[in-house]
Design a protein around this motif. Structure first.
Motif, PDB file in Angstrom:
ATOM      1  N   LEU A 101      73.274  54.889 -28.195  1.00 17.07           N
ATOM      2  CA  LEU A 101      74.399  53.963 -28.051  1.00 17.07           C
ATOM      3  C   LEU A 101      74.170  53.122 -26.806  1.00 17.07           C
ATOM      4  CD1 LEU A 101      77.368  53.043 -28.750  1.00 17.07           C
ATOM      5  CD2 LEU A 101      78.120  54.869 -27.187  1.00 17.07           C
ATOM      6  N   VAL A 102      74.388  51.809 -26.917  1.00 18.80           N
ATOM      7  CA  VAL A 102      74.250  50.913 -25.770  1.00 18.80           C
ATOM      8  C   VAL A 102      75.630  50.477 -25.303  1.00 18.80           C
ATOM      9  CG1 VAL A 102      73.356  48.701 -24.942  1.00 18.80           C
ATOM     10  CG2 VAL A 102      71.986  50.095 -26.508  1.00 18.80           C
ATOM     11  N   LEU A 103      75.877  50.595 -24.013  1.00 17.21           N
ATOM     12  CA  LEU A 103      77.120  50.121 -23.414  1.00 17.21           C
ATOM     13  C   LEU A 103      76.843  48.843 -22.646  1.00 17.21           C
ATOM     14  CD1 LEU A 103      78.528  53.436 -21.873  1.00 17.21           C
ATOM     15  CD2 LEU A 103      79.012  52.486 -24.131  1.00 17.21           C
ATOM     16  N   ALA A 104      77.610  47.805 -22.915  1.00 20.99           N
ATOM     17  CA  ALA A 104      77.570  46.586 -22.119  1.00 20.99           C
ATOM     18  C   ALA A 104      78.812  46.620 -21.235  1.00 20.99           C
ATOM     19  CB  ALA A 104      77.572  45.356 -23.019  1.00 20.99           C
ATOM     20  N   VAL A 105      78.629  46.985 -19.978  1.00 15.01           N
ATOM     21  CA  VAL A 105      79.753  47.228 -19.075  1.00 15.01           C
ATOM     22  C   VAL A 105      80.053  45.966 -18.274  1.00 15.01           C
ATOM     23  CG1 VAL A 105      80.648  48.672 -17.224  1.00 15.01           C
ATOM     24  CG2 VAL A 105      79.173  49.673 -18.978  1.00 15.01           C
ATOM     25  N   ASP A 106      81.091  45.286 -18.664  1.00 13.23           N
ATOM     26  CA  ASP A 106      81.525  44.033 -18.054  1.00 13.23           C
ATOM     27  C   ASP A 106      82.435  44.321 -16.859  1.00 13.23           C
ATOM     28  OD1 ASP A 106      82.267  41.348 -17.639  1.00 13.23           O
ATOM     29  OD2 ASP A 106      82.425  40.948 -19.784  1.00 13.23           O
ATOM     30  N   ARG A 107      82.606  43.317 -16.001  1.00 15.35           N
ATOM     31  CA  ARG A 107      83.491  43.429 -14.820  1.00 15.35           C
ATOM     32  C   ARG A 107      83.113  44.618 -13.946  1.00 15.35           C
ATOM     33  NH1 ARG A 107      84.884  39.360 -18.376  1.00 15.35           N
ATOM     34  NH2 ARG A 107      86.923  38.442 -17.894  1.00 15.35           N
ATOM     35  N   ALA A 108      81.814  44.857 -13.790  1.00 15.47           N
ATOM     36  CA  ALA A 108      81.354  45.932 -12.922  1.00 15.47           C
ATOM     37  C   ALA A 108      81.481  45.495 -11.466  1.00 15.47           C
ATOM     38  CB  ALA A 108      79.902  46.290 -13.246  1.00 15.47           C
ATOM     39  N   GLY A 109      81.995  46.372 -10.621  1.00 22.66           N
ATOM     40  CA  GLY A 109      82.187  46.037  -9.217  1.00 22.66           C
ATOM     41  C   GLY A 109      83.602  45.555  -8.949  1.00 22.66           C
ATOM     42  N   ILE A 110      83.775  44.917  -7.807  1.00 25.08           N
ATOM     43  CA  ILE A 110      85.081  44.406  -7.410  1.00 25.08           C
ATOM     44  C   ILE A 110      85.500  43.267  -8.342  1.00 25.08           C
ATOM     45  CG2 ILE A 110      86.399  43.310  -5.544  1.00 25.08           C
ATOM     46  CD1 ILE A 110      85.627  46.155  -4.902  1.00 25.08           C
ATOM     47  N   VAL A 111      86.757  43.313  -8.814  1.00 30.36           N
ATOM     48  CA  VAL A 111      87.235  42.251  -9.711  1.00 30.36           C
ATOM     49  C   VAL A 111      88.318  41.389  -9.075  1.00 30.36           C
ATOM     50  CG1 VAL A 111      86.655  43.550 -11.786  1.00 30.36           C
ATOM     51  CG2 VAL A 111      88.950  43.757 -10.804  1.00 30.36           C
ATOM     52  N   GLY A 112      88.931  41.848  -7.979  1.00 33.64           N
ATOM     53  CA  GLY A 112      89.850  40.978  -7.264  1.00 33.64           C
ATOM     54  C   GLY A 112      91.311  41.297  -7.419  1.00 33.64           C
ATOM     55  N   ALA A 113      92.100  40.271  -7.810  1.00 27.76           N
ATOM     56  CA  ALA A 113      93.551  40.310  -7.681  1.00 27.76           C
ATOM     57  C   ALA A 113      94.262  41.290  -8.597  1.00 27.76           C
ATOM     58  CB  ALA A 113      94.120  38.904  -7.894  1.00 27.76           C
TER      59      ALA A 113
END
Length: 625
Positions: free
Chosen positions: A411-423
């Motif tokens: 299974l492949v995970l595409a992990v978006d919004r990795a790290g600090i995202v802000g507000a």
């Protein structure tokens, strides 16, 4: 915008009750004007909040807050609630550093009964609150507000199943706007559609009871038998809904933009001696035409022009690049499948969903199901890719271990919004996925810095890896890229002065900041070399041997220190006999509060200036010893 003659006078829900009925529509108009005014500047969740203005006003007129308790599912639709509970004067600070949160926060107000940020939790939390009240003899009401999108999450049904045996003073408000972020999918939205278009339920039920009670002698008996009966006759007469089967009295559907109807429904709900589900139908984006026309675009939005509704700034981001890459691969790979948990647009899969409909699966807000469903696809030879925000991946930890890694399924995970995202703050920062994934055997993790690296990492994860493979990338687009530098390897890259005594190790977008710090340090007479990891689990042993040759090593990580890659790298250095100085800078055992990405990185000393400051300070301390 408006003068807010009514809204500015409201300091608490008691003031909402004092508003004359004929002035309520004007109050709702003022609320919408304030929402659009502030979100156009600060960004935030506009469509969900515009859709619940009348609903929120009606609840504050019908219930006694904070004696009664109100739990918002996700909480991104609580802006009106904040405006009506003494936070109007501070509303311009929404989602800003040290300002009011875009989500309910118990520490912020006595009217916020439970911290929320992820979906499908409200009924469970509210039911816990209701039971705590019962144990202490408190007869006040507890209300959970949950959207039809959140209702696709399994936790909501676990709570409904448990709460159906409760006696009274427990109310679930189902805010049915036919959407989550993407268009709702699955059996529950289809079921709600049938209920919406057949508003016969209450009329038939009441009418039948009225007729039966007028039949001399036997009428009351028949009514009682039917109520107690489990036969098909009861279903025919009473037209039971799914919610009745859970033990809830169903009221609805109610026009969610008619305050009078809503108040009447809540009055009836408060009199019930069983738990009640009030089905409210609303329009996402109500009252602001651009949001009504494109509710998904305005679900969560940055700054925009109020008159046109157009974003003030936009740039190509990693999400779009991921979606483009998926479409390219799918052209020649008929086994490639894409999975999303109600985040088609947010994860960049809109085009894939159109071009490859048969291989696109939106499972609703159900990350746990998404992972195990993907494992099922993989077990029969498909190549599933689950695109998910880092913060929401946390919900599927057990499935990642038990179904994916332990099952040795690709299974492949595409992990978006990795790290600090802000507000969006603590509930949405993508800083836990690395520590979480780093603890799981049979897992490979890539964290590229640029679009080229993303494409190479996706190819590597799909076609050259086995087991659970992960590609993680940040919110937004590419940052600073040194002239002539390219991500030539999915393992690691070296940049800077290879003859230096000092080495900086990092990965992901931190490399862009480190590359600028390289220049700042050089201006101060400090020459460093940069080691950029792309594959962060497992760490290539060559990188450890390379780092061993430096006098001092700094590892900068945009994630939690405990269990992170920096700690793993340190252990590996010690194992190969490194005798130099090792410095680790990451997020140490805390949640990162709401503020812009730049403000957060500066606070954490993970921006270019912060990295430079840390290196200079550590070198000075080394000289003292």
């Amino acid at each position: 915008m408006g003068e807010y003659k009514l809204l500015s006078t409201i300091k608490s829900p008691e003031d909402v009750k004092k508003i004359k009925s004929e002035d309520v529509p004007s109050l709702c108009t003022e609320i919408r004007e304030k929402l659009v005014e502030v979100v156009s500047v600060n960004g935030g969740h506009l469509s969900p909040n515009l859709g619940v203005v009348e609903l929120t006003v009606a609840m504050h007129r019908s219930f006694d807050f904070p004696k009664d308790s109100l739990v918002w599912d996700v909480g991104h639709q609580s802006y009106t609630h904040k405006l009506l509970t003494g936070r109007f004067s501070k509303f311009d600070t929404l989602r800003q550093k040290d300002g009011i949160s875009g989500f309910p926060k118990r520490a912020e107000s006595i009217y916020d009964d439970f911290n929320t940020g992820h979906s499908s939790t409200s009924i469970s939390a509210a039911f816990g609150i209701a039971n705590a009240k019962l144990l202490s003899g408190d007869q006040s009401h507890t209300i959970a507000v949950i959207g039809d999108g959140s209702f696709t999450g399994g936790l909501a049904f676990e709570a409904m199943n448990n709460a159906g045996r409760f006696n009274k003073n427990f109310i679930v408000v189902l805010n049915d706007n036919k959407m989550s972020i993407s268009k709702n999918v699955g059996a529950i939205p289809r079921y709600l559609t049938t209920v919406r278009i057949q508003p016969w339920y209450i009329r038939v039920k009441r009418g039948t009871e009225k007729i039966l009670t007028k039949i001399p002698v036997i009428g009351w008996g028949i009514k009682g038998v039917l109520r107690r009966s489990k036969s098909k006759i009861k279903n025919l007469v009473y037209k039971n809904t799914l919610f009745d089967c859970f033990g809830f009295t169903y009221l609805g559907p109610i026009d969610g933009h008619n305050v009078e109807e809503l108040e009447n429904a809540f009055t009836a709900a408060k009199k019930s001696r069983t738990p009640v589900l009030v089905h409210v139908v609303t329009k996402k984006g109500k009252g602001y035409q651009p949001a009504e026309d494109n509710p998904g675009e305005f679900h969560g939005i940055g700054q925009f022009d109020i008159d046109s509704g157009e974003p003030i700034s936009s740039h190509k981001g990693f999400s779009a690049e991921f979606g483009k890459t998926m479409c390219e691969f799918a052209q020649t790979d008929d086994k490639l499948c894409a999975i999303t948990a109600a985040m088609t647009g947010g994860t960049g899969l809109n085009e894939f969903s159109k071009q490859y409909k048969n291989r696109f699966f939106d499972v609703g807000i159900a990350e746990e199901h998404a992972v195990t469903f993907g494992c099922g696809l993989a077990s029969k030879g498909m190549r599933p890719v689950f695109a998910v925000y880092s913060t929401f991946l946390q919900r599927a930890y057990d499935q990642l271990i038990h179904d994916a890694a332990l099952g040795d399924l690709h299974l492949v995970l595409a992990v978006d919004r990795a790290g600090i995202v802000g507000a969006d703050g603590e509930t949405h920062q993508g800083v836990f996925d690395v520590s979480m994934l780093n603890s799981i055997p049979n897992t490979t993790v890539f964290s590229p810095t640029y679009f080229d690296g993303l494409r190479m990492s996706m190819y590597e994860a799909l076609y050259n890896q086995e087991g659970l493979a992960v590609v993680r990338y940040p919110r937004g687009g590419e940052l600073y890229k040194p002239e002539g530098f390219g991500e030539e390897s999915t393992d690691y890259n070296i940049y800077g002065d290879t003859n230096a005594d000092y080495l900086i190790v990092t990965y992901g977008r931190m490399f862009s900041y480190a590359a600028r710090a390289y220049g700042l340090l050089k201006e101060q007479g400090v020459n460093v070399c940069l080691l950029k990891l792309c594959k962060i689990k497992p760490i290539n042993s060559e990188t450890v041997e390379y780092a061993k040759g430096f006098k001092s090593v700094w590892f900068f990580e945009e994630g939690i220190k405990n269990g992170g890659i920096a700690r793993t790298f340190s252990d590996m250095l010690t194992h190969v006999g490194f005798t130099g100085n090792y410095h680790l800078k990451a997020i140490h055992d805390k949640f990162v509060k709401q503020m812009s990405v730049n403000e957060a990185l500066k606070m954490l000393k993970l921006d270019s200036e912060g990295m430079t400051e840390v290196v200079i300070k550590d070198l000075a301390n080394e000289k003292k010893t």
